[in-house]
Scaffold this motif. Structure first.
Motif, PDB file in Angstrom:
ATOM      1  N   PHE A  29       9.487  10.700  -1.884  1.00 58.67           N
ATOM      2  CA  PHE A  29      10.703  10.375  -1.141  1.00 58.67           C
ATOM      3  C   PHE A  29      10.414  10.087   0.332  1.00 58.67           C
ATOM      4  O   PHE A  29      11.082   9.252   0.950  1.00 58.67           O
ATOM      5  CB  PHE A  29      11.729  11.504  -1.281  1.00 58.67           C
ATOM      6  CG  PHE A  29      12.415  11.527  -2.611  1.00 58.67           C
ATOM      7  CD1 PHE A  29      13.310  10.515  -2.958  1.00 58.67           C
ATOM      8  CD2 PHE A  29      12.160  12.526  -3.524  1.00 58.67           C
ATOM      9  CE1 PHE A  29      13.951  10.518  -4.193  1.00 58.67           C
ATOM     10  CE2 PHE A  29      12.785  12.532  -4.765  1.00 58.67           C
ATOM     11  CZ  PHE A  29      13.679  11.527  -5.102  1.00 58.67           C
ATOM     12  N   ILE A  30       9.421  10.735   0.916  1.00 56.48           N
ATOM     13  CA  ILE A  30       9.046  10.441   2.297  1.00 56.48           C
ATOM     14  C   ILE A  30       8.507   9.024   2.413  1.00 56.48           C
ATOM     15  O   ILE A  30       8.905   8.248   3.300  1.00 56.48           O
ATOM     16  CB  ILE A  30       8.008  11.454   2.808  1.00 56.48           C
ATOM     17  CG1 ILE A  30       8.651  12.831   3.000  1.00 56.48           C
ATOM     18  CG2 ILE A  30       7.387  10.971   4.122  1.00 56.48           C
ATOM     19  CD1 ILE A  30       7.677  13.919   3.397  1.00 56.48           C
ATOM     20  N   LEU A  31       7.610   8.664   1.493  1.00 61.37           N
ATOM     21  CA  LEU A  31       7.039   7.311   1.523  1.00 61.37           C
ATOM     22  C   LEU A  31       8.095   6.249   1.233  1.00 61.37           C
ATOM     23  O   LEU A  31       8.101   5.174   1.848  1.00 61.37           O
ATOM     24  CB  LEU A  31       5.895   7.216   0.510  1.00 61.37           C
ATOM     25  CG  LEU A  31       4.639   8.014   0.858  1.00 61.37           C
ATOM     26  CD1 LEU A  31       3.657   8.029  -0.300  1.00 61.37           C
ATOM     27  CD2 LEU A  31       3.970   7.447   2.101  1.00 61.37           C
ATOM     28  N   SER A  32       9.007   6.545   0.309  1.00 62.14           N
ATOM     29  CA  SER A  32      10.100   5.610   0.024  1.00 62.14           C
ATOM     30  C   SER A  32      10.986   5.438   1.247  1.00 62.14           C
ATOM     31  O   SER A  32      11.458   4.335   1.548  1.00 62.14           O
ATOM     32  CB  SER A  32      10.922   6.106  -1.167  1.00 62.14           C
ATOM     33  OG  SER A  32      10.144   6.163  -2.337  1.00 62.14           O
ATOM     34  N   GLY A  33      11.223   6.543   1.957  1.00 57.17           N
ATOM     35  CA  GLY A  33      12.029   6.473   3.178  1.00 57.17           C
ATOM     36  C   GLY A  33      11.354   5.653   4.259  1.00 57.17           C
ATOM     37  O   GLY A  33      11.996   4.864   4.958  1.00 57.17           O
ATOM     38  N   ILE A  34      10.034   5.830   4.402  1.00 58.56           N
ATOM     39  CA  ILE A  34       9.281   5.040   5.389  1.00 58.56           C
ATOM     40  C   ILE A  34       9.376   3.556   5.061  1.00 58.56           C
ATOM     41  O   ILE A  34       9.601   2.720   5.941  1.00 58.56           O
ATOM     42  CB  ILE A  34       7.808   5.489   5.433  1.00 58.56           C
ATOM     43  CG1 ILE A  34       7.696   6.903   6.009  1.00 58.56           C
ATOM     44  CG2 ILE A  34       6.965   4.514   6.247  1.00 58.56           C
ATOM     45  CD1 ILE A  34       6.300   7.487   5.946  1.00 58.56           C
ATOM     46  N   ALA A  69       0.832  -1.201   0.000  1.00 55.26           N
ATOM     47  CA  ALA A  69       0.000   0.000   0.000  1.00 55.26           C
ATOM     48  C   ALA A  69       0.871   1.258   0.000  1.00 55.26           C
ATOM     49  O   ALA A  69       0.572   2.235  -0.710  1.00 55.26           O
ATOM     50  CB  ALA A  69      -0.924  -0.013   1.211  1.00 55.26           C
ATOM     51  N   ILE A  70       1.951   1.226   0.790  1.00 55.82           N
ATOM     52  CA  ILE A  70       2.879   2.368   0.810  1.00 55.82           C
ATOM     53  C   ILE A  70       3.530   2.547  -0.558  1.00 55.82           C
ATOM     54  O   ILE A  70       3.657   3.675  -1.071  1.00 55.82           O
ATOM     55  CB  ILE A  70       3.947   2.166   1.897  1.00 55.82           C
ATOM     56  CG1 ILE A  70       3.302   2.163   3.287  1.00 55.82           C
ATOM     57  CG2 ILE A  70       5.012   3.265   1.822  1.00 55.82           C
ATOM     58  CD1 ILE A  70       4.262   1.831   4.413  1.00 55.82           C
ATOM     59  N   MET A  71       3.939   1.440  -1.176  1.00 56.64           N
ATOM     60  CA  MET A  71       4.548   1.509  -2.501  1.00 56.64           C
ATOM     61  C   MET A  71       3.565   2.048  -3.532  1.00 56.64           C
ATOM     62  O   MET A  71       3.913   2.871  -4.381  1.00 56.64           O
ATOM     63  CB  MET A  71       5.028   0.110  -2.919  1.00 56.64           C
ATOM     64  CG  MET A  71       6.201  -0.411  -2.117  1.00 56.64           C
ATOM     65  SD  MET A  71       6.549  -2.154  -2.462  1.00 56.64           S
ATOM     66  CE  MET A  71       6.861  -2.100  -4.215  1.00 56.64           C
ATOM     67  N   PHE A 102       1.915   9.230  -6.441  1.00 55.87           N
ATOM     68  CA  PHE A 102       2.479  10.581  -6.461  1.00 55.87           C
ATOM     69  C   PHE A 102       3.433  10.748  -7.646  1.00 55.87           C
ATOM     70  O   PHE A 102       3.450  11.806  -8.286  1.00 55.87           O
ATOM     71  CB  PHE A 102       3.200  10.870  -5.149  1.00 55.87           C
ATOM     72  CG  PHE A 102       2.281  11.222  -4.016  1.00 55.87           C
ATOM     73  CD1 PHE A 102       1.581  12.421  -4.019  1.00 55.87           C
ATOM     74  CD2 PHE A 102       2.101  10.357  -2.951  1.00 55.87           C
ATOM     75  CE1 PHE A 102       0.723  12.756  -2.966  1.00 55.87           C
ATOM     76  CE2 PHE A 102       1.250  10.674  -1.903  1.00 55.87           C
ATOM     77  CZ  PHE A 102       0.556  11.874  -1.914  1.00 55.87           C
ATOM     78  N   ALA A 103       4.220   9.724  -7.925  1.00 54.48           N
ATOM     79  CA  ALA A 103       5.133   9.787  -9.074  1.00 54.48           C
ATOM     80  C   ALA A 103       4.346   9.896 -10.383  1.00 54.48           C
ATOM     81  O   ALA A 103       4.742  10.625 -11.303  1.00 54.48           O
ATOM     82  CB  ALA A 103       6.022   8.550  -9.093  1.00 54.48           C
TER      83      ALA A 103
END
Length: 245
Positions: free
Chosen positions: A93-98, A59-61, A67-68
């Motif tokens: 980038f925030i979601l990728s970091g999480i 889901a995060i991905m 967004f992308a």
């Protein structure tokens, strides 16, 4: 008359998977997939996988990719689209970091989690398997031939008990691969099923030998030796326990 017999003999031949044993990443991938398959095997333990954690990461991905997608295809001319691009890039980038933090500090060396079983195999010895799922962890340190499988309860004691009951087994990868890299899958599957049976019988490891899989930042960057020399080593690896035995 001999033709049917020859066909039957050829049909029973097992095609072995060949792996470059110098490729540690591929080597561990093959071992991990076999461990998971062993525990999910309908003719073996027949455990059910708990996919909640994987679904959260997916889901995060998906949200990050959304967004992308908006940043790439939003029907806004440049430079009017700058605020949208800035917001979408920041969110991505925030979601990728999480996601990276979850993988590094929560999953760590975990390859799979299972659901609780409906009926314990040995109720008198270990009935907790009906209450908790099993977290399956594996370790294959760099420059090491020793592969470790750790079975422990998932969220045992509400996730606050450390260490909880666990079973840890370590083998040399040479037990499963020959010099040409051919993989004896059935041998590893048998060993994993034995480890699971040990877990079901409640024959747990000692708390002082428990390795929670947590590593410092130097270890994550690939400087295991430097980390150990600076801060010492307070966890026994599977290889160390194997040598001790």
């Amino acid at each position: 008359d001999d033709a049917p017999e020859a066909d039957d003999a050829s049909s029973t031949e097992v095609e072995l998977l060949q792996v470059d044993v110098g490729d540690v990443i591929k080597l561990k991938q093959v071992l991990d997939e076999t461990v998971a398959a062993s525990l999910l095997d309908p003719d073996g333990p027949a455990l059910a996988e708990d996919q909640r954690s994987d679904n959260i990461k997916l889901a995060i991905m998906l949200l990050a990719c959304s967004f992308a997608f908006v940043a790439q295809f939003a029907p806004l001319p440049f430079p009017e689209s700058r605020p949208v691009l800035g917001f979408c890039c920041t969110a991505y980038f925030i979601l990728s970091g999480i996601l990276q933090l979850v993988t590094t500090f929560y999953d760590r060396d975990s390859i799979m989690a299972t659901q609780p079983v409906e009926k314990a195999k040995y109720p008198a010895k270990n009935s907790e398997v009906e209450k908790y799922g099993i977290r399956v962890r594996t370790q294959l340190p760099r420059f090491s031939e020793h592969y470790t499988v750790i079975l422990e309860f998932q969220r045992y004691g509400g996730g606050t008990a450390a260490p909880g009951p666990y079973v840890s087994k370590t083998w040399s990868v040479g037990n499963f691969f020959d010099v040409d890299g051919f993989f004896a899958e059935d041998i590893l599957m048998d060993e994993v099923e034995k480890a699971y049976d040990t877990f079901c019988q409640g024959k747990f490891g000692k708390s002082e030998d428990y390795d929670d899989g947590k590593r410092g930042i130097l270890h994550l960057l690939g400087f295991e030796g430097l980390e150990e020399s600076l801060f010492g080593k307070n966890k026994k690896s599977g290889a160390a326990k194997l040598k001790k035995q």
